[in-house]
Each structure stands twice: as structure tokens, then as C-alpha cells.
Design a protein around this motif. Structure first.
Motif, PDB file in Angstrom:
ATOM      1  N   LEU A   1     -58.533  69.343 159.875  1.00 11.91           N
ATOM      2  CA  LEU A   1     -58.573  68.301 158.858  1.00 11.91           C
ATOM      3  C   LEU A   1     -59.356  67.106 159.389  1.00 11.91           C
ATOM      4  O   LEU A   1     -59.114  66.633 160.494  1.00 11.91           O
TER       5      LEU A   1
ATOM      6  N   GLY B   1     -60.706  68.625 153.972  1.00 10.85           N
ATOM      7  CA  GLY B   1     -59.299  68.470 153.610  1.00 10.85           C
ATOM      8  C   GLY B   1     -58.605  69.815 153.573  1.00 10.85           C
ATOM      9  O   GLY B   1     -59.177  70.843 153.972  1.00 10.85           O
ATOM     10  N   PRO B   2     -57.373  69.865 153.084  1.00 13.87           N
ATOM     11  CA  PRO B   2     -56.611  71.125 153.004  1.00 13.87           C
ATOM     12  C   PRO B   2     -57.324  72.219 152.220  1.00 13.87           C
ATOM     13  O   PRO B   2     -57.259  73.394 152.593  1.00 13.87           O
TER      14      PRO B   2
ATOM     15  N   ALA C   1     -53.415  65.737 163.691  1.00 14.03           N
ATOM     16  CA  ALA C   1     -53.236  65.494 162.255  1.00 14.03           C
ATOM     17  C   ALA C   1     -53.067  66.812 161.495  1.00 14.03           C
ATOM     18  O   ALA C   1     -52.228  66.914 160.588  1.00 14.03           O
ATOM     19  N   THR C   2     -53.834  67.810 161.875  1.00 11.71           N
ATOM     20  CA  THR C   2     -53.736  69.124 161.234  1.00 11.71           C
ATOM     21  C   THR C   2     -52.383  69.760 161.518  1.00 11.71           C
ATOM     22  O   THR C   2     -51.743  70.313 160.612  1.00 11.71           O
TER      23      THR C   2
ATOM     24  N   TYR D   1     -49.691  67.970 159.481  1.00  8.93           N
ATOM     25  CA  TYR D   1     -49.787  68.303 158.060  1.00  8.93           C
ATOM     26  C   TYR D   1     -49.192  69.681 157.786  1.00  8.93           C
ATOM     27  O   TYR D   1     -48.408  69.864 156.846  1.00  8.93           O
TER      28      TYR D   1
ATOM     29  N   HIS E   1     -45.432  69.593 158.132  1.00  8.58           N
ATOM     30  CA  HIS E   1     -44.807  68.898 156.992  1.00  8.58           C
ATOM     31  C   HIS E   1     -44.749  69.805 155.762  1.00  8.58           C
ATOM     32  O   HIS E   1     -43.741  69.829 155.046  1.00  8.58           O
ATOM     33  N   GLN E   2     -45.820  70.553 155.524  1.00  4.25           N
ATOM     34  CA  GLN E   2     -45.874  71.420 154.347  1.00  4.25           C
ATOM     35  C   GLN E   2     -44.944  72.624 154.459  1.00  4.25           C
ATOM     36  O   GLN E   2     -44.407  73.103 153.462  1.00  4.25           O
TER      37      GLN E   2
END
Length: 201
Positions: A112, A119-120, A152-153, A156, A159-160
Motif C-alpha cells: 500500500l 491502494g487496496p 501500513a500494509t 491494514y 484490521h480487515q
């Protein structure tokens, strides 16, 4: 004279586009090509072209493979409950060489990076999340690089996937074997401390 010759410079720059190849190495490669016979050069080019056509992305894990799905994805000897997420195919190669992992993989082929427009959606993360849900993976090992984008990746993805109740772990980034602390950068040393484990005596 080849020095400052535009054609030679173009050949050198072609080799310099390869990762880890500096100017002097690129010049040696260029001189080697020019010193080779036409048959040798043609055979080299043909080999690259042929293999480039035969090796594709595995539809399951996105790693490079000459079969689809790849041998790791179809292997019954690999633990399907474990899924290691890596940044690029070289990550799979490095982990496989270590010999310490018997699960399966998913290759992101990037990280990311909003500033670069990645982005995703660009990484196809929805496909990864769907894979985790349908395969009922029990543990995700995130093995992205120890960079801002890598962290960051990893955050993310964690979190998902958290609502799914999947165990999520992150590889520890520590001090390389044989390296003294005084030669280790602050970020690596901090990661090594945070990823510390009990020492069994």
C-alpha cells in the motif's frame, strides 16, 4: 571508442534497469554481450523470451510458476491452515530457502502506497480476504518488509481480517546473524526488541 557512445550507453542503461546492477557491473555486462558471438546472444535472448512466456502467475497465490495452480498450492503436504503473506515472489524464495515453513503463501506483488496511487484495489486485497474466508485459514503470517509501506500494509490487512477471528501474526524483524548492535539501524533494533521471545535455557 565506446566511452560516451550513445549506443553503448543505451545498452549499459538497459542493464542498469535491473535491480542491484550498478554502472560498472552494467558496463561489464554490456562489454560481455558485445564480445559474444551472435549465436550466443541469440541463444541468451531466446532463453529469456521462452521462459518469460512459460512462467506465469499462479491463480491461487499470485506467485510465479510454470503450472497453474503452482506446486505449493496443490501440495497435500503443505499446511492449508497457515497462510503467509509476502510482498513479492522473492519473499517466497527466501522463506522456502530457510526451510522453516510448511504452510501456503499469498503474494501481494506490491505494498500500500497512497502517494503512488497504490491502494487496496490495486493490490487486489479483496481477493485475499475472500480466499481467507472460503479456505477457513486459521493463521495468517504477515511477512511484509520492515518499511513504512510494509508496516501500513500489515496493519491494514490485520484490521480487515480481525473480525473473522483469524489468528494474525507478524514476523519479527531482528538483528542479522553476525551483525553487532552498533551496526544495526534504529528501526531494525527496535523491531528486534519488540519481537523478542523467551530464551529457553
Amino acid at each position: 571508442m565506446l566511452l560516451n557512445n550513445k549506443l553503448f550507453d543505451n545498452l549499459v542503461n538497459a542493464f542498469r534497469s535491473l535491480p542491484g546492477v550498478g554502472k560498472k557491473t552494467a558496463e561489464r555486462y554490456a562489454l560481455h554481450v558485445l564480445s559474444s558471438t551472435e549465436e550466443e546472444v541469440n541463444a541468451f535472448v531466446e532463453t529469456i523470451s521462452r521462459i518469460r512466456k512459460q512462467i506465469k502467475r499462479c491463480s491461487e497465490c499470485q506467485d510465479f510458476s510454470d503450472t497453474d495452480p503452482c506446486t505449493i498450492c496443490v501440495s497435500n503436504e503443505r499446511d492449508g491452515d497457515l497462510l503467509c503473506i509476502v510482498e513479492k515472489p522473492s519473499g517466497v524464495m527466501a522463506i522456502e530457502r530457510s526451510g522453516g515453513y510448511r504452510g501456503k503463501y499469498y503474494v501481494l506483488n506490491g505494498l500500500l502506497s497512497p502517494l503512488d496511487g497504490i491502494g487496496p484495489d490495486e493490490l487486489g486485497l479483496s481477493r485475499l480476504f475472500q480466499k481467507v474466508m472460503t479456505r477457513k485459514v486459521k493463521e495468517i503470517i504477515i511477512a511484509t518488509s520492515a518499511t513504512n509501506e510494509g508496516e501500513a500494509t500489515a496493519l491494514y490487512i490485520a484490521h480487515q481480517l480481525k473480525p473473522l477471528g483469524v489468528k494474525i501474526t507478524r514476523i519479527a524483524h531482528g538483528v542479522p546473524m553476525g551483525a553487532g548492535l552498533e551496526l544495526t539501524d534504529d528501526y531494525t533494533l527496535r523491531q528486534a526488541l519488540e519481537g523478542r521471545k523467551p530464551l529457553e535455557g
